[in-house]
Design an enzyme around this catalytic site. Structure first.
Site, short mmCIF file in Angstrom:
data_model
loop_
_atom_site.label_atom_id
_atom_site.label_comp_id
_atom_site.label_asym_id
_atom_site.label_seq_id
_atom_site.Cartn_x
_atom_site.Cartn_y
_atom_site.Cartn_z
N LYS A 289 15.50 24.43 64.08
CA LYS A 289 16.05 25.80 64.05
C LYS A 289 17.46 25.72 63.47
O LYS A 289 18.32 25.03 63.99
CB LYS A 289 16.12 26.42 65.44
CG LYS A 289 16.70 27.84 65.40
CD LYS A 289 16.62 28.52 66.76
CE LYS A 289 17.85 28.32 67.60
NZ LYS A 289 19.04 29.09 67.18
N ASP B 26 17.14 31.24 61.95
CA ASP B 26 17.45 32.20 63.02
C ASP B 26 18.70 33.00 62.65
O ASP B 26 19.79 32.69 63.12
CB ASP B 26 17.64 31.39 64.32
CG ASP B 26 17.98 32.23 65.52
OD1 ASP B 26 17.73 33.45 65.51
OD2 ASP B 26 18.51 31.65 66.50
N LEU B 27 18.54 34.02 61.80
CA LEU B 27 19.71 34.80 61.35
C LEU B 27 19.72 36.21 61.92
O LEU B 27 20.69 36.95 61.72
CB LEU B 27 19.76 34.83 59.81
CG LEU B 27 19.90 33.48 59.11
CD1 LEU B 27 19.94 33.65 57.60
CD2 LEU B 27 21.13 32.73 59.59
N LYS B 28 18.67 36.62 62.60
CA LYS B 28 18.61 37.89 63.34
C LYS B 28 19.14 39.08 62.53
O LYS B 28 20.13 39.72 62.91
CB LYS B 28 19.40 37.79 64.65
CG LYS B 28 18.92 36.70 65.59
CD LYS B 28 19.69 36.74 66.91
CE LYS B 28 19.26 35.68 67.88
NZ LYS B 28 19.70 34.33 67.55
N ASP C 36 20.06 45.80 59.93
CA ASP C 36 20.81 46.67 59.01
C ASP C 36 19.85 47.78 58.58
O ASP C 36 18.74 47.89 59.11
CB ASP C 36 21.32 45.84 57.81
CG ASP C 36 22.59 46.44 57.19
OD1 ASP C 36 22.64 47.68 57.03
OD2 ASP C 36 23.52 45.68 56.88
N ILE C 37 20.25 48.59 57.60
CA ILE C 37 19.33 49.64 57.15
C ILE C 37 18.13 48.98 56.45
O ILE C 37 18.26 47.87 55.92
CB ILE C 37 20.02 50.67 56.22
CG1 ILE C 37 20.62 49.99 54.99
CG2 ILE C 37 21.09 51.45 56.99
CD1 ILE C 37 21.10 50.98 53.93
N PRO C 38 16.97 49.66 56.46
CA PRO C 38 15.76 49.02 55.93
C PRO C 38 15.90 48.44 54.52
O PRO C 38 15.48 47.31 54.26
CB PRO C 38 14.72 50.15 55.96
CG PRO C 38 15.16 51.01 57.11
CD PRO C 38 16.67 50.97 57.07
N ASN C 39 16.53 49.19 53.62
CA ASN C 39 16.64 48.72 52.23
C ASN C 39 17.42 47.40 52.14
O ASN C 39 17.04 46.49 51.40
CB ASN C 39 17.32 49.83 51.40
CG ASN C 39 17.40 49.46 49.94
OD1 ASN C 39 16.39 49.11 49.33
ND2 ASN C 39 18.60 49.51 49.39
N THR C 40 18.51 47.32 52.90
CA THR C 40 19.33 46.10 52.87
C THR C 40 18.58 44.91 53.46
O THR C 40 18.60 43.80 52.93
CB THR C 40 20.65 46.35 53.66
OG1 THR C 40 21.29 47.48 53.06
CG2 THR C 40 21.57 45.16 53.62
N THR D 21 19.26 37.82 75.64
CA THR D 21 19.37 37.34 77.03
C THR D 21 20.78 37.56 77.59
O THR D 21 21.00 37.46 78.79
CB THR D 21 18.99 35.85 77.13
OG1 THR D 21 19.57 35.16 76.02
CG2 THR D 21 17.49 35.65 77.11
N ARG E 155 14.86 23.60 79.56
CA ARG E 155 15.57 22.41 80.03
C ARG E 155 14.58 21.41 80.59
O ARG E 155 13.63 21.80 81.28
CB ARG E 155 16.56 22.78 81.15
CG ARG E 155 17.78 23.55 80.70
CD ARG E 155 18.70 22.71 79.82
NE ARG E 155 19.85 23.47 79.34
CZ ARG E 155 19.87 24.20 78.22
NH1 ARG E 155 18.79 24.30 77.47
NH2 ARG E 155 20.96 24.84 77.86
N GLY F 236 17.61 23.04 72.59
CA GLY F 236 18.86 22.58 72.00
C GLY F 236 19.42 21.41 72.78
O GLY F 236 19.00 20.27 72.62
N ARG F 237 20.34 21.73 73.70
CA ARG F 237 21.14 20.69 74.35
C ARG F 237 20.35 19.67 75.17
O ARG F 237 20.82 18.54 75.32
CB ARG F 237 22.24 21.35 75.17
CG ARG F 237 23.32 21.94 74.27
CD ARG F 237 24.17 22.95 74.96
NE ARG F 237 23.44 24.18 75.24
CZ ARG F 237 23.97 25.24 75.83
NH1 ARG F 237 25.23 25.21 76.20
NH2 ARG F 237 23.24 26.32 76.04
O1 C5P Z 1 21.11 24.38 73.92
P1 C5P Z 1 20.05 25.40 74.25
O2 C5P Z 1 18.68 24.77 74.49
O3 C5P Z 1 20.47 26.33 75.35
O4 C5P Z 1 19.91 26.25 72.90
C1 C5P Z 1 19.06 27.37 72.79
C2 C5P Z 1 19.09 27.89 71.39
O5 C5P Z 1 18.34 29.11 71.34
C3 C5P Z 1 20.49 28.24 70.88
O6 C5P Z 1 20.50 27.99 69.47
C4 C5P Z 1 20.60 29.73 71.15
O7 C5P Z 1 21.46 30.36 70.25
C5 C5P Z 1 19.16 30.19 70.94
N1 C5P Z 1 18.79 31.45 71.64
C6 C5P Z 1 18.87 31.58 73.02
N2 C5P Z 1 18.51 32.77 73.62
C7 C5P Z 1 18.10 33.81 72.89
C8 C5P Z 1 18.01 33.69 71.50
C9 C5P Z 1 18.38 32.48 70.90
O8 C5P Z 1 19.23 30.65 73.71
N3 C5P Z 1 17.72 34.92 73.48
#
Ligand code: C5P
Length: 230
Positions: free
Chosen positions: A31, A58-60, A63-67, A119, A180, A209-210
């Protein structure tokens, strides 16, 4: 199964490439989020795709539909495997996003998913800042946004593992962060699940991630996630 996505939240390409050295032959799904993308740009995504990695960009977009349509056409050219928009942009915007991908050379098979309620948004913010009627809670808002995504023709949603079952019942794929390994700290995440709990809840993909990137042995942590989730 390549369904454990590693959240590559590094602040430079050097750190990412160094991290990936130990994963030779494993070919994990990656990601790439805003931090890496805004630092390194589309060339990083092209390079990772050329190296054979599957990419969730993951750029989420919101904006307006056209953009959004025009921006998605550009993202489609990168040939990423999954990308996303905010469902709060509305059904027309989500449809436009799909059209943009379809109009690109390499984005026709890109899965498009929607973020429902972040979240970081709680009931207080939902009602008092975003002015959502008090008869609706966060789960109601998330379900409604997921239905909107479905009717716009999207493939699925980003959600917590605890909502994955609802999404699978709606015929949507779920991409679930907040994962986790047992014993790891939840850090800033509010509702965390282990890969096995995510599996029980029918999550399609987990984003980790972590628990992997911050582990003393990232490859072992990744393998453990794969083993538990599959
Ligand atoms: O390190 P960790 O496992 O918490 O990372 C979770 C990843 O998922 C991060 O890149 C975070 O930005 C992304 N994310 C999230 N919750 C969301 C949407 C994206 O934790 N609702």
């Amino acid at each position: 199964m390549n369904n454990v996505i590693i959240a590559c939240d590094f602040d430079s390409k050097e750190k990412l490439m160094n991290f990936l050295k130990d994963f030779k032959g494993l070919n994990p799904y990656l990601k790439i989020g805003m931090e890496m993308y805004y630092k390194e740009g589309p060339s990083l995504v092209r390079e990772l795709k050329n190296l054979g990695f599957k990419i969730f960009l993951d750029l989420k977009l919101h904006d307006i539909p056209n953009t959004v349509k025009k921006a998605m056409k550009q993202i489609g050219e990168l040939g990423v495997d999954i990308t996303n928009v905010h469902a709060e942009g509305g059904i027309e915007m989500m449809r436009a996003a799909r059209e943009g991908l379809n109009e690109s050379q390499n984005g026709k098979n890109t899965k498009l998913i929607a973020v429902t309620v972040l979240t970081s948004i709680n009931e207080d913010i939902l009602h008092n800042e975003l002015l959502v009627d008090k008869t609706y809670n966060v789960a109601d808002a998330a379900s409604r946004l997921a239905l909107n995504a479905k009717s716009a023709g999207l493939d699925g949603v980003v959600c917590s593992s605890f909502e994955a079952k609802i999404m699978s019942d709606l015929g949507l794929i779920s991409v679930c962060p907040g994962i986790r390994l047992k014993g790891d700290s939840s850090q800033d995440q509010k509702r965390v699940a282990t890969p096995s709990v995510a599996k029980e809840n029918h999550a399609t993909f987990i984003v980790v991630g972590r628990s992997i990137t911050g582990s003393l042995n990232p490859v072992e942590a990744y393998k453990k996630c794969l083993e538990e989730f599959n």
